[in-house]
Design a protein around this motif. Structure first.
Motif, PDB file in Angstrom:
ATOM      1  N   ALA A   1      -9.027 -27.660 -10.452  1.00  0.00           N
ATOM      2  CA  ALA A   1      -7.602 -27.370 -10.307  1.00  0.00           C
ATOM      3  C   ALA A   1      -7.134 -27.635  -8.876  1.00  0.00           C
ATOM      4  N   LEU A   2      -7.940 -27.266  -7.908  1.00  0.00           N
ATOM      5  CA  LEU A   2      -7.558 -27.460  -6.509  1.00  0.00           C
ATOM      6  C   LEU A   2      -7.626 -28.924  -6.105  1.00  0.00           C
ATOM      7  N   TYR A   3      -8.635 -29.652  -6.595  1.00  0.00           N
ATOM      8  CA  TYR A   3      -8.674 -31.088  -6.310  1.00  0.00           C
ATOM      9  C   TYR A   3      -7.417 -31.767  -6.859  1.00  0.00           C
ATOM     10  N   ASP A   4      -7.023 -31.407  -8.080  1.00  0.00           N
ATOM     11  CA  ASP A   4      -5.804 -31.974  -8.654  1.00  0.00           C
ATOM     12  C   ASP A   4      -4.608 -31.713  -7.753  1.00  0.00           C
ATOM     13  N   GLN A   5      -4.496 -30.495  -7.243  1.00  0.00           N
ATOM     14  CA  GLN A   5      -3.352 -30.153  -6.398  1.00  0.00           C
ATOM     15  C   GLN A   5      -3.403 -30.896  -5.063  1.00  0.00           C
ATOM     16  N   ALA A   6      -4.597 -31.034  -4.484  1.00  0.00           N
ATOM     17  CA  ALA A   6      -4.721 -31.762  -3.217  1.00  0.00           C
ATOM     18  C   ALA A   6      -4.328 -33.223  -3.392  1.00  0.00           C
ATOM     19  N   ILE A   7      -4.695 -33.804  -4.528  1.00  0.00           N
ATOM     20  CA  ILE A   7      -4.328 -35.188  -4.808  1.00  0.00           C
ATOM     21  C   ILE A   7      -2.826 -35.298  -5.015  1.00  0.00           C
ATOM     22  N   GLN A   8      -2.240 -34.296  -5.653  1.00  0.00           N
ATOM     23  CA  GLN A   8      -0.785 -34.284  -5.817  1.00  0.00           C
ATOM     24  C   GLN A   8      -0.104 -34.379  -4.458  1.00  0.00           C
ATOM     25  N   GLY A   9      -0.666 -33.734  -3.460  1.00  0.00           N
ATOM     26  CA  GLY A   9      -0.078 -33.726  -2.128  1.00  0.00           C
ATOM     27  C   GLY A   9      -0.356 -34.978  -1.334  1.00  0.00           C
ATOM     28  N   GLY A  10      -1.077 -35.943  -1.922  1.00  0.00           N
ATOM     29  CA  GLY A  10      -1.289 -37.221  -1.253  1.00  0.00           C
ATOM     30  C   GLY A  10      -2.525 -37.303  -0.393  1.00  0.00           C
ATOM     31  N   TYR A  11      -3.531 -36.440  -0.641  1.00  0.00           N
ATOM     32  CA  TYR A  11      -4.739 -36.467   0.186  1.00  0.00           C
ATOM     33  C   TYR A  11      -5.807 -37.307  -0.509  1.00  0.00           C
ATOM     34  N   GLY A  12      -6.007 -38.525  -0.029  1.00  0.00           N
ATOM     35  CA  GLY A  12      -6.922 -39.464  -0.667  1.00  0.00           C
ATOM     36  C   GLY A  12      -8.367 -39.022  -0.675  1.00  0.00           C
ATOM     37  N   GLU A  13      -8.803 -38.320   0.369  1.00  0.00           N
ATOM     38  CA  GLU A  13     -10.197 -37.870   0.415  1.00  0.00           C
ATOM     39  C   GLU A  13     -10.504 -36.933  -0.755  1.00  0.00           C
ATOM     40  N   ALA A  14      -9.511 -36.169  -1.194  1.00  0.00           N
ATOM     41  CA  ALA A  14      -9.726 -35.289  -2.348  1.00  0.00           C
ATOM     42  C   ALA A  14     -10.032 -36.110  -3.594  1.00  0.00           C
ATOM     43  N   ALA A  15      -9.342 -37.240  -3.742  1.00  0.00           N
ATOM     44  CA  ALA A  15      -9.585 -38.105  -4.897  1.00  0.00           C
ATOM     45  C   ALA A  15     -11.002 -38.660  -4.879  1.00  0.00           C
ATOM     46  N   SER A  16     -11.476 -39.070  -3.710  1.00  0.00           N
ATOM     47  CA  SER A  16     -12.831 -39.630  -3.643  1.00  0.00           C
ATOM     48  C   SER A  16     -13.896 -38.561  -3.870  1.00  0.00           C
ATOM     49  N   GLU A  17     -13.678 -37.353  -3.355  1.00  0.00           N
ATOM     50  CA  GLU A  17     -14.649 -36.287  -3.555  1.00  0.00           C
ATOM     51  C   GLU A  17     -14.679 -35.828  -5.012  1.00  0.00           C
ATOM     52  N   TYR A  18     -13.517 -35.738  -5.630  1.00  0.00           N
ATOM     53  CA  TYR A  18     -13.448 -35.378  -7.047  1.00  0.00           C
ATOM     54  C   TYR A  18     -14.139 -36.452  -7.889  1.00  0.00           C
ATOM     55  N   ALA A  19     -13.879 -37.723  -7.562  1.00  0.00           N
ATOM     56  CA  ALA A  19     -14.542 -38.813  -8.278  1.00  0.00           C
ATOM     57  C   ALA A  19     -16.056 -38.731  -8.139  1.00  0.00           C
ATOM     58  N   ARG A  20     -16.524 -38.412  -6.934  1.00  0.00           N
ATOM     59  CA  ARG A  20     -17.970 -38.296  -6.717  1.00  0.00           C
ATOM     60  C   ARG A  20     -18.579 -37.253  -7.662  1.00  0.00           C
ATOM     61  N   ALA A  21     -17.915 -36.116  -7.778  1.00  0.00           N
ATOM     62  CA  ALA A  21     -18.438 -35.049  -8.629  1.00  0.00           C
ATOM     63  C   ALA A  21     -18.449 -35.461 -10.103  1.00  0.00           C
ATOM     64  N   LEU A  22     -17.427 -36.220 -10.514  1.00  0.00           N
ATOM     65  CA  LEU A  22     -17.356 -36.658 -11.908  1.00  0.00           C
ATOM     66  C   LEU A  22     -18.371 -37.758 -12.214  1.00  0.00           C
TER      67      LEU A  22
ATOM     68  N   ALA B   1     -16.189 -47.857   3.287  1.00  0.00           N
ATOM     69  CA  ALA B   1     -17.569 -47.386   3.379  1.00  0.00           C
ATOM     70  C   ALA B   1     -17.801 -46.134   2.538  1.00  0.00           C
ATOM     71  N   THR B   2     -16.751 -45.339   2.341  1.00  0.00           N
ATOM     72  CA  THR B   2     -16.848 -44.152   1.493  1.00  0.00           C
ATOM     73  C   THR B   2     -16.813 -44.542   0.017  1.00  0.00           C
ATOM     74  N   LEU B   3     -15.977 -45.511  -0.321  1.00  0.00           N
ATOM     75  CA  LEU B   3     -15.779 -45.873  -1.714  1.00  0.00           C
ATOM     76  C   LEU B   3     -16.873 -46.787  -2.262  1.00  0.00           C
ATOM     77  N   ALA B   4     -17.465 -47.618  -1.424  1.00  0.00           N
ATOM     78  CA  ALA B   4     -18.423 -48.620  -1.907  1.00  0.00           C
ATOM     79  C   ALA B   4     -19.582 -48.017  -2.693  1.00  0.00           C
ATOM     80  N   PRO B   5     -20.271 -46.991  -2.180  1.00  0.00           N
ATOM     81  CA  PRO B   5     -21.387 -46.434  -2.965  1.00  0.00           C
ATOM     82  C   PRO B   5     -20.935 -45.773  -4.255  1.00  0.00           C
ATOM     83  N   LEU B   6     -19.734 -45.215  -4.255  1.00  0.00           N
ATOM     84  CA  LEU B   6     -19.220 -44.611  -5.478  1.00  0.00           C
ATOM     85  C   LEU B   6     -18.899 -45.683  -6.515  1.00  0.00           C
ATOM     86  N   ARG B   7     -18.359 -46.811  -6.062  1.00  0.00           N
ATOM     87  CA  ARG B   7     -18.122 -47.928  -6.968  1.00  0.00           C
ATOM     88  C   ARG B   7     -19.429 -48.427  -7.573  1.00  0.00           C
TER      89      ARG B   7
END
Length: 226
Positions: free
Chosen positions: A128-149, A177-183
């Motif tokens: 729920a909090l990751y969703d809200q952080a992404i709503q506010g435009g924080y890209g790092e939250a999107a990458s961290e949430y993606a990592r967990a998923l 560099a953050t996104l490459a390993p997740l991709r």
């Protein structure tokens, strides 16, 4: 502990805002207080920078100042470092998240996800909090949430949603560099390419930044700082 103001809005605001990098009413204060925290970190003869940050964070309850202060107390390189600072400053992180400050929401989400900083693990609250952080435009939250998923060891693996989130993180300017390993992980698991998001087309044309501003105005009244 539930965060009712944040959780209740999750269903309404279900698509990330693509602010650059945060709405100005957050980014301006974020830059200002980060600069003060950087100066306070190395110390000054009269502690004026530290005093300014304390005043803003504690007396004025300014959310970016709260997180800047928390960073300083937790950083071993800062003269104000306190090895017990996580427990002492958890309240700052929670209060800033309750003000819908995206970076605080993301930090608190990580704490709930992993059980960090003495906070009891709660994956549902983390999402729920990751969703809200992404709503506010924080890209790092999107990458961290993606990592967990993608990893799927705490949250249920969801490769389609992870692909959506990585697309958002990329558009928000998260470092390659953050996104490459997740991709790479996503591809190895058979997930969609990052360039092929599955965002609901019914949201096309929705001004998601305005939704983030609406959230702020609902908490504080009209915003005259933009």
């Amino acid at each position: 502990m539930r965060l009712p103001v944040l959780t209740a809005l999750t269903a309404l605001l279900s698509l990330p805002a693509l602010a650059d990098p945060l709405p100005s009413y957050w980014q301006d204060d974020r830059d200002f207080y980060n600069e003060i925290a950087d100066a306070a970190c190395v110390g000054s003869a009269d502690d004026s920078d530290f005093d300014r940050l304390i005043t803003a964070a504690i007396q004025e309850a300014n959310a970016p100042a709260m997180i800047a202060l928390r960073w300083m107390v937790l950083s071993e390189s800062c003269v104000q470092y306190n090895p017990d600072g996580d427990l002492l400053t958890n309240s700052l992180m929670v209060m800033a998240a309750l003000q819908a400050y995206p970076i605080a929401q993301s930090n608190l989400a990580g704490s709930y996800l992993h059980g960090y900083y003495g906070i009891e693990q709660n994956p549902d609250e983390a999402e729920a909090l990751y969703d809200q952080a992404i709503q506010g435009g924080y890209g790092e939250a999107a990458s961290e949430y993606a990592r967990a998923l993608i990893e799927g060891d705490i949250l249920t693996r969801d490769l389609d949603k992870a692909a959506d989130l990585l697309a958002v993180a990329e558009r928000e300017g998260v470092e390659a560099a953050t996104l490459a390993p997740l991709r790479t992980q996503l591809s190895e698991l058979g997930g969609a390419e990052v360039g092929e998001p599955h965002i609901d087309p019914s949201w096309d044309g929705v001004d998601t930044r305005r939704l983030a501003e609406w959230l702020y105005e609902g908490l504080y009244g009209s915003n005259d700082t933009d």
